[in-house]
Write a protein that holds these residues in place. Structure first.
Motif, short mmCIF file in Angstrom:
data_model
loop_
_atom_site.label_atom_id
_atom_site.label_comp_id
_atom_site.label_asym_id
_atom_site.label_seq_id
_atom_site.Cartn_x
_atom_site.Cartn_y
_atom_site.Cartn_z
N VAL A 90 0.86 -1.18 0.00
CA VAL A 90 0.00 0.00 0.00
C VAL A 90 0.89 1.23 0.00
O VAL A 90 2.05 1.17 0.42
N THR A 91 0.37 2.34 -0.47
CA THR A 91 1.14 3.58 -0.42
C THR A 91 1.07 4.17 0.98
O THR A 91 0.20 3.80 1.78
N VAL A 92 1.97 5.09 1.25
CA VAL A 92 1.92 5.80 2.54
C VAL A 92 0.57 6.49 2.68
O VAL A 92 -0.03 6.46 3.75
N ALA A 93 0.07 7.11 1.61
CA ALA A 93 -1.22 7.79 1.67
C ALA A 93 -2.34 6.80 2.03
O ALA A 93 -3.21 7.12 2.85
N GLN A 94 -2.32 5.61 1.45
CA GLN A 94 -3.32 4.60 1.78
C GLN A 94 -3.18 4.14 3.23
O GLN A 94 -4.17 3.88 3.90
N MET A 95 -1.95 4.05 3.71
CA MET A 95 -1.71 3.67 5.10
C MET A 95 -2.27 4.73 6.04
O MET A 95 -2.91 4.40 7.05
N LYS A 96 -2.07 6.00 5.71
CA LYS A 96 -2.63 7.10 6.51
C LYS A 96 -4.15 7.02 6.54
O LYS A 96 -4.77 7.16 7.59
N GLU A 97 -4.76 6.78 5.37
CA GLU A 97 -6.22 6.65 5.30
C GLU A 97 -6.71 5.48 6.16
O GLU A 97 -7.71 5.60 6.87
N TRP A 98 -6.01 4.35 6.09
CA TRP A 98 -6.38 3.18 6.89
C TRP A 98 -6.32 3.52 8.37
O TRP A 98 -7.23 3.20 9.14
N MET A 99 -5.22 4.18 8.77
CA MET A 99 -5.05 4.54 10.18
C MET A 99 -6.15 5.48 10.64
O MET A 99 -6.72 5.31 11.72
N GLU A 100 -6.48 6.49 9.83
CA GLU A 100 -7.51 7.45 10.22
C GLU A 100 -8.89 6.81 10.26
O GLU A 100 -9.74 7.21 11.04
N LYS A 101 -9.13 5.80 9.43
CA LYS A 101 -10.41 5.08 9.46
C LYS A 101 -10.53 4.26 10.73
O LYS A 101 -11.58 4.23 11.38
N HIS A 102 -9.44 3.57 11.12
CA HIS A 102 -9.47 2.72 12.30
C HIS A 102 -9.24 3.48 13.61
O HIS A 102 -9.59 2.98 14.68
N TYR A 103 -8.62 4.63 13.51
CA TYR A 103 -8.36 5.47 14.69
C TYR A 103 -8.79 6.89 14.33
O TYR A 103 -7.96 7.76 14.03
N PRO A 104 -10.11 7.17 14.35
CA PRO A 104 -10.62 8.46 13.88
C PRO A 104 -10.11 9.67 14.67
O PRO A 104 -10.21 10.80 14.19
N GLN A 105 -9.54 9.44 15.81
CA GLN A 105 -8.99 10.54 16.59
C GLN A 105 -7.66 11.06 16.00
O GLN A 105 -7.16 12.08 16.41
N LEU A 106 -7.11 10.34 15.04
CA LEU A 106 -5.84 10.72 14.42
C LEU A 106 -6.06 11.59 13.20
O LEU A 106 -7.03 11.44 12.47
N SER A 107 -5.10 12.48 12.98
CA SER A 107 -5.03 13.25 11.74
C SER A 107 -3.57 13.17 11.29
O SER A 107 -2.68 13.77 11.90
N LEU A 108 -3.32 12.40 10.23
CA LEU A 108 -1.94 12.11 9.82
C LEU A 108 -1.50 12.89 8.58
O LEU A 108 -0.38 12.71 8.12
N GLN A 109 -2.36 13.73 8.02
CA GLN A 109 -2.04 14.37 6.75
C GLN A 109 -0.82 15.30 6.82
O GLN A 109 -0.13 15.46 5.83
N GLN A 110 -0.53 15.86 7.95
CA GLN A 110 0.63 16.76 8.09
C GLN A 110 1.85 16.08 8.71
O GLN A 110 2.83 16.73 9.02
N MET A 111 1.77 14.77 8.88
CA MET A 111 2.86 14.03 9.52
C MET A 111 3.96 13.69 8.53
O MET A 111 3.70 13.36 7.38
N MET A 112 5.19 13.75 9.01
CA MET A 112 6.29 13.20 8.24
C MET A 112 6.24 11.69 8.42
O MET A 112 5.77 11.19 9.43
N THR A 113 6.73 10.98 7.42
CA THR A 113 6.67 9.52 7.45
C THR A 113 8.04 8.96 7.12
O THR A 113 8.74 9.46 6.24
N ALA A 114 8.41 7.91 7.83
CA ALA A 114 9.65 7.19 7.52
C ALA A 114 9.31 5.71 7.38
O ALA A 114 8.47 5.18 8.10
N ILE A 115 9.96 5.08 6.42
CA ILE A 115 9.84 3.63 6.24
C ILE A 115 11.23 3.04 6.41
O ILE A 115 12.17 3.45 5.71
N ASN A 116 11.34 2.13 7.36
CA ASN A 116 12.64 1.51 7.67
C ASN A 116 13.72 2.56 7.89
O ASN A 116 14.83 2.48 7.37
N GLU A 117 13.35 3.60 8.65
CA GLU A 117 14.25 4.68 9.08
C GLU A 117 14.71 5.60 7.95
O GLU A 117 15.70 6.31 8.09
N GLU A 118 13.99 5.62 6.83
CA GLU A 118 14.28 6.56 5.74
C GLU A 118 13.01 7.32 5.43
O GLU A 118 11.94 6.73 5.29
N PHE A 119 13.13 8.66 5.28
CA PHE A 119 11.95 9.46 5.01
C PHE A 119 11.28 9.02 3.72
O PHE A 119 11.95 8.60 2.77
#
Length: 77
Positions: free
Chosen positions: A26-55
């Motif tokens: 899945v893309t990072v954007a899809q992962m953010k959407e999944w997280m926000e759907k399952h944890y509606p208290q989160l807002s991840l759109q302005q978050m920086m993201t790292a995968i395996n310690e790389e931005f």
């Protein structure tokens, strides 16, 4: 399985510092959407993201076995 690391207020909102989800290719954007759907208290759109310690960008693919970290903005003086 994808490991998700949460920091600061994200960790407080979810009540966990680490989650494991049964997703893959899945893309990072899809992962953010999944997280926000399952944890509606989160807002991840302005978050920086790292995968395996790389931005990563919202179009980066997250694969099974990866560790994704959502990093809140930091301010200070």
């Amino acid at each position: 399985m994808i490991n998700i690391l949460l920091f600061a207020h994200l960790q407080e909102a979810v009540g966990e510092s680490k989650l494991t989800v049964d997703l893959s290719d899945v893309t990072v954007a899809q992962m953010k959407e999944w997280m926000e759907k399952h944890y509606p208290q989160l807002s991840l759109q302005q978050m920086m993201t790292a995968i395996n310690e790389e931005f990563a960008t919202d179009t980066t693919i997250v694969r099974s076995g990866d560790t994704i970290a959502f990093i809140p903005p930091i301010s200070g003086g």
